[in-house]
Design a protein around this motif. Structure first.
Motif, PDB file in Angstrom:
ATOM      1  N   GLU A  59      25.460  50.663  37.826  1.00 20.70           N
ATOM      2  CA  GLU A  59      25.330  51.865  38.646  1.00 20.70           C
ATOM      3  C   GLU A  59      25.568  51.496  40.114  1.00 20.70           C
ATOM      4  O   GLU A  59      24.636  51.225  40.862  1.00 20.70           O
ATOM      5  CB  GLU A  59      23.945  52.494  38.450  1.00 20.70           C
ATOM      6  N   THR A  60      26.837  51.432  40.493  1.00 11.77           N
ATOM      7  CA  THR A  60      27.224  51.136  41.869  1.00 11.77           C
ATOM      8  C   THR A  60      28.259  52.162  42.324  1.00 11.77           C
ATOM      9  O   THR A  60      28.693  53.022  41.553  1.00 11.77           O
ATOM     10  CB  THR A  60      27.821  49.725  41.975  1.00 11.77           C
ATOM     11  N   TRP A 106      33.672  50.561  26.462  1.00 17.07           N
ATOM     12  CA  TRP A 106      33.268  50.893  27.828  1.00 17.07           C
ATOM     13  C   TRP A 106      33.227  52.407  27.973  1.00 17.07           C
ATOM     14  O   TRP A 106      34.163  53.103  27.579  1.00 17.07           O
ATOM     15  CB  TRP A 106      34.241  50.293  28.818  1.00 17.07           C
ATOM     16  N   SER A 124      21.933  50.484  44.469  1.00 16.37           N
ATOM     17  CA  SER A 124      22.707  50.096  43.290  1.00 16.37           C
ATOM     18  C   SER A 124      21.776  49.515  42.233  1.00 16.37           C
ATOM     19  O   SER A 124      20.645  49.105  42.534  1.00 16.37           O
ATOM     20  CB  SER A 124      23.790  49.073  43.663  1.00 16.37           C
ATOM     21  N   ALA A 132      33.110  55.020  30.814  1.00 15.98           N
ATOM     22  CA  ALA A 132      33.265  55.189  32.257  1.00 15.98           C
ATOM     23  C   ALA A 132      32.366  56.290  32.798  1.00 15.98           C
ATOM     24  O   ALA A 132      32.025  56.293  33.985  1.00 15.98           O
ATOM     25  CB  ALA A 132      34.729  55.492  32.593  1.00 15.98           C
ATOM     26  N   THR A 171      29.240  56.866  32.095  1.00 13.88           N
ATOM     27  CA  THR A 171      27.892  56.347  32.339  1.00 13.88           C
ATOM     28  C   THR A 171      27.895  54.958  32.960  1.00 13.88           C
ATOM     29  O   THR A 171      26.837  54.461  33.349  1.00 13.88           O
ATOM     30  CB  THR A 171      27.098  56.296  31.030  1.00 13.88           C
ATOM     31  N   GLY A 172      29.068  54.327  33.033  1.00  9.24           N
ATOM     32  CA  GLY A 172      29.140  52.962  33.565  1.00  9.24           C
ATOM     33  C   GLY A 172      28.514  51.941  32.649  1.00  9.24           C
ATOM     34  O   GLY A 172      28.013  50.910  33.123  1.00  9.24           O
ATOM     35  N   LYS A 175      33.660  48.245  37.999  1.00  7.33           N
ATOM     36  CA  LYS A 175      32.379  48.235  37.285  1.00  7.33           C
ATOM     37  C   LYS A 175      32.555  47.708  35.867  1.00  7.33           C
ATOM     38  O   LYS A 175      31.690  46.989  35.347  1.00  7.33           O
ATOM     39  CB  LYS A 175      31.784  49.644  37.266  1.00  7.33           C
ATOM     40  N   LYS A 176      33.659  48.051  35.221  1.00  8.49           N
ATOM     41  CA  LYS A 176      33.912  47.572  33.856  1.00  8.49           C
ATOM     42  C   LYS A 176      34.052  46.049  33.844  1.00  8.49           C
ATOM     43  O   LYS A 176      33.486  45.377  32.975  1.00  8.49           O
ATOM     44  CB  LYS A 176      35.171  48.218  33.292  1.00  8.49           C
ATOM     45  N   ALA A 182      35.617  52.636  38.723  1.00  7.21           N
ATOM     46  CA  ALA A 182      35.270  52.430  37.311  1.00  7.21           C
ATOM     47  C   ALA A 182      35.829  51.118  36.778  1.00  7.21           C
ATOM     48  O   ALA A 182      35.163  50.415  36.009  1.00  7.21           O
ATOM     49  CB  ALA A 182      35.773  53.604  36.471  1.00  7.21           C
ATOM     50  N   THR A 241      24.729  48.323  31.862  1.00  3.88           N
ATOM     51  CA  THR A 241      25.095  49.516  32.622  1.00  3.88           C
ATOM     52  C   THR A 241      25.138  49.178  34.102  1.00  3.88           C
ATOM     53  O   THR A 241      24.169  48.622  34.644  1.00  3.88           O
ATOM     54  CB  THR A 241      24.088  50.656  32.382  1.00  3.88           C
TER      55      THR A 241
END
Length: 254
Positions: free
Chosen positions: A222-223, A201, A93, A203, A205-206, A230-231, A227, A220
């Protein structure tokens, strides 16, 4: 004889008048004044563009990443540098943090102009046609040929002075208009309320992009989380950076 006495006494009287004596009511006469008075007022550098940003990972701090992603002390975080920013990586991650440039934008209007151009789909500002050579010379002499100044002028033109339509009854004044327009959802960018001055946001590309005063913050995530999760985590880290900016803990220390 009296005149001689007055001439002799005059310097003594002048010296006595100039001596403050034991009067300490004047703060200027206190030799042990508090050094707090000499400190810079809080928030004075919040909008300055005279300093480069510190490394984003130094501003954010490893402890905030661990807390946001519920990482224990046994999880190893590796810090790296990429895309003009930096990242924290662990177990497949990653979180990438960056700013809109090496230093803050010269004004809030210019920062919003760049934000809207990149994340709100607004076109580049078009230069006005020049009528003749004389008008061009007058423009160059008054405004110069600095590209940033030209962009700043176009950005300001998008924010015309608002008329103050204040109510005349009851002595109530109208609310102060916002300096920035709210974000709108467009394309892959979803408007996110209550984060900075405006935020979106992506979604796909995160990535969360935040405008705050004259700063653009990019986080950003990346996990393997959903979505929405992550947001929320990207917004939480962005708010930490905003707090650091408010505390003037974002500049590179020399």
């Amino acid at each position: 004889m009296k005149l001689k006495s007055l001439i002799v006494a005059l310097p003594v009287l002048c010296f006595a008048c100039s001596n403050p004596g034991s009067d300490t009511s004047d703060p200027a006469s206190q030799m042990d004044a508090s050094p707090i008075l000499a400190k810079r007022p809080t928030g004075l550098a919040a909008l300055t563009s005279d300093f480069n940003y510190d490394e984003p990972c130094n501003i954010l701090g490893e402890e905030y990443v661990r807390h946001t992603f519920n990482l224990g002390e046994t999880v190893k975080l590796e810090e790296g540098h990429e895309h003009g920013g930096c990242d924290f990586a662990w177990e497949g991650s990653k979180v990438v943090v960056s700013f809109g440039g090496a230093r803050p934008y010269s004004s809030t209007f210019l920062a919003e102009y760049q934000f809207d151009k990149m994340y709100q789909g607004k076109p580049d500002a078009q230069a006005a046609p020049v009528a003749d050579v004389h008008e061009q010379e007058m423009t160059n002499s008054s405004e110069g040929t600095n590209p940033e100044a030209m962009v700043a002028d176009s950005a300001v033109s998008e924010h015309p002075a608002t008329e103050d339509h204040q109510p005349t009854h009851g002595g109530v004044t109208a609310a102060t208009p916002h300096l920035t327009a709210p974000a709108v959802s467009k394309g892959n960018f979803e408007a996110v309320p209550n984060v900075g001055d405006k935020a979106v946001w992506d979604a796909t590309t995160g990535a969360m992009h935040v405008l705050y005063n004259n700063h653009i913050i990019n986080v950003t995530v990346e996990t393997k989380d959903k979505a929405e999760v992550k947001k929320e985590r990207a917004a939480s880290l962005a708010e930490v950076i905003i707090e650091k900016i408010n505390e003037n803990e974002y500049v590179r220390r020399l």
